[in-house]
Design a protein around this motif. Structure first.
Motif, PDB file in Angstrom:
ATOM      1  N   GLU A 190      -4.220  14.136   0.083  1.00  0.00           N
ATOM      2  CA  GLU A 190      -4.774  12.729   0.288  1.00  0.00           C
ATOM      3  C   GLU A 190      -5.821  13.221  -0.487  1.00  0.00           C
ATOM      4  OE1 GLU A 190      -4.824  11.920   4.438  1.00  0.00           O
ATOM      5  OE2 GLU A 190      -2.784  11.410   3.868  1.00  0.00           O
ATOM      6  N   ALA A 218      -5.177  13.432  -4.873  1.00  0.00           N
ATOM      7  CA  ALA A 218      -4.618  11.989  -4.902  1.00  0.00           C
ATOM      8  C   ALA A 218      -5.787  10.893  -5.176  1.00  0.00           C
ATOM      9  CB  ALA A 218      -3.418  11.285  -4.065  1.00  0.00           C
ATOM     10  N   PHE A 219      -6.328  10.771  -4.107  1.00  0.00           N
ATOM     11  CA  PHE A 219      -7.518  10.099  -4.513  1.00  0.00           C
ATOM     12  C   PHE A 219      -8.621   9.958  -5.330  1.00  0.00           C
ATOM     13  CE2 PHE A 219     -11.179   7.320  -2.476  1.00  0.00           C
ATOM     14  CZ  PHE A 219     -10.540   6.464  -2.308  1.00  0.00           C
ATOM     15  N   TRP A 220      -8.778  11.161  -5.408  1.00  0.00           N
ATOM     16  CA  TRP A 220      -9.809  11.746  -6.639  1.00  0.00           C
ATOM     17  C   TRP A 220      -8.308  10.889  -8.472  1.00  0.00           C
ATOM     18  CZ3 TRP A 220     -14.628  12.297  -8.103  1.00  0.00           C
ATOM     19  CH2 TRP A 220     -15.365  13.181  -7.539  1.00  0.00           C
ATOM     20  N   ALA A 221      -6.832  11.016  -8.242  1.00  0.00           N
ATOM     21  CA  ALA A 221      -5.997  11.147  -9.610  1.00  0.00           C
ATOM     22  C   ALA A 221      -6.649   9.204  -9.247  1.00  0.00           C
ATOM     23  CB  ALA A 221      -5.401  11.847  -9.251  1.00  0.00           C
ATOM     24  N   GLU A 222      -6.725   8.462  -8.255  1.00  0.00           N
ATOM     25  CA  GLU A 222      -5.949   7.164  -8.197  1.00  0.00           C
ATOM     26  C   GLU A 222      -7.462   6.458  -9.237  1.00  0.00           C
ATOM     27  OE1 GLU A 222      -5.200   4.232  -5.597  1.00  0.00           O
ATOM     28  OE2 GLU A 222      -3.850   5.529  -4.744  1.00  0.00           O
ATOM     29  N   ARG A 223      -8.501   7.049  -8.417  1.00  0.00           N
ATOM     30  CA  ARG A 223      -9.944   6.359  -7.986  1.00  0.00           C
ATOM     31  C   ARG A 223     -11.138   7.261  -8.867  1.00  0.00           C
ATOM     32  NH1 ARG A 223      -9.759   3.294  -3.516  1.00  0.00           N
ATOM     33  NH2 ARG A 223     -11.532   2.157  -4.259  1.00  0.00           N
TER      34      ARG A 223
END
Length: 169
Positions: free
Chosen positions: A53, A56-61
């Motif tokens: 998670e 993925a959060f780094w990649a998204e935000r």
């Protein structure tokens, strides 16, 4: 590597990634480090799910959780995530107990918080138990203001926030 590596006079904050998994699993299983966190200590499986998670959060935000390194040694974590209780972007920090008491949490959490606000996030919150004086001191020292309180699992929880400063000319 996703995100940005941040440096202070003595620390390196590196966006979490899979090579940090062993140390992160140890940190999240440590009662002294994670016992008071929302959700408490984690199993290895839960720590791995959270790592996925976080990556993925780094990649998204473009923001997220950092590993804290002191002289190349993993000492803890800090940064932000989407709080599962719906309160918004939340600041977290946790250190191994042997690393506590030297200002690392304040230095790392303050650096991560400033990075997130500079990245354009308008508001960051943090929650600490009323009886967790060390965390409350850290939150106050990095400019977070007490906003509210609520009860969770028989404990009084304090909600802090810091908003991005908007300069108008």
């Amino acid at each position: 590597m996703l995100g940005h590596e941040l440096r202070t006079a003595r620390l390196i904050l590196r966006p979490v990634s899979w090579p940090d998994m062993e140390e992160m699993a140890k940190l999240k299983a440590d009662v002294g480090a994670f016992g008071a966190m929302l959700g408490g200590v984690r199993t290895r499986v839960k720590a791995e799910a959270e790592m996925a998670e976080d990556v993925a959060f780094w990649a998204e935000r473009g923001i997220g959780i950092f590993s804290i390194l002191e002289q190349g040694r993993f000492v803890g974590m800090t940064g932000v995530h989407e709080r599962p209780d719906g309160r918004g972007i939340g600041l977290r920090f946790a250190l191994f107990p042997w690393a506590a008491g030297r200002g690392i949490a304040r230095e790392a959490a303050g650096t991560a918080l400033n990075f997130v606000l500079d990245a354009g996030v308008e508001r960051v919150v943090a929650v600490a138990r009323q009886d967790n004086r060390p965390s409350r001191i850290v939150l106050g020292s990095i400019g977070m203001s007490l906003l509210d309180q609520f009860e969770r699992d028989g404990h009084i929880m304090l909600l802090y926030e810091r908003r991005r400063m908007l300069f108008q000319w």
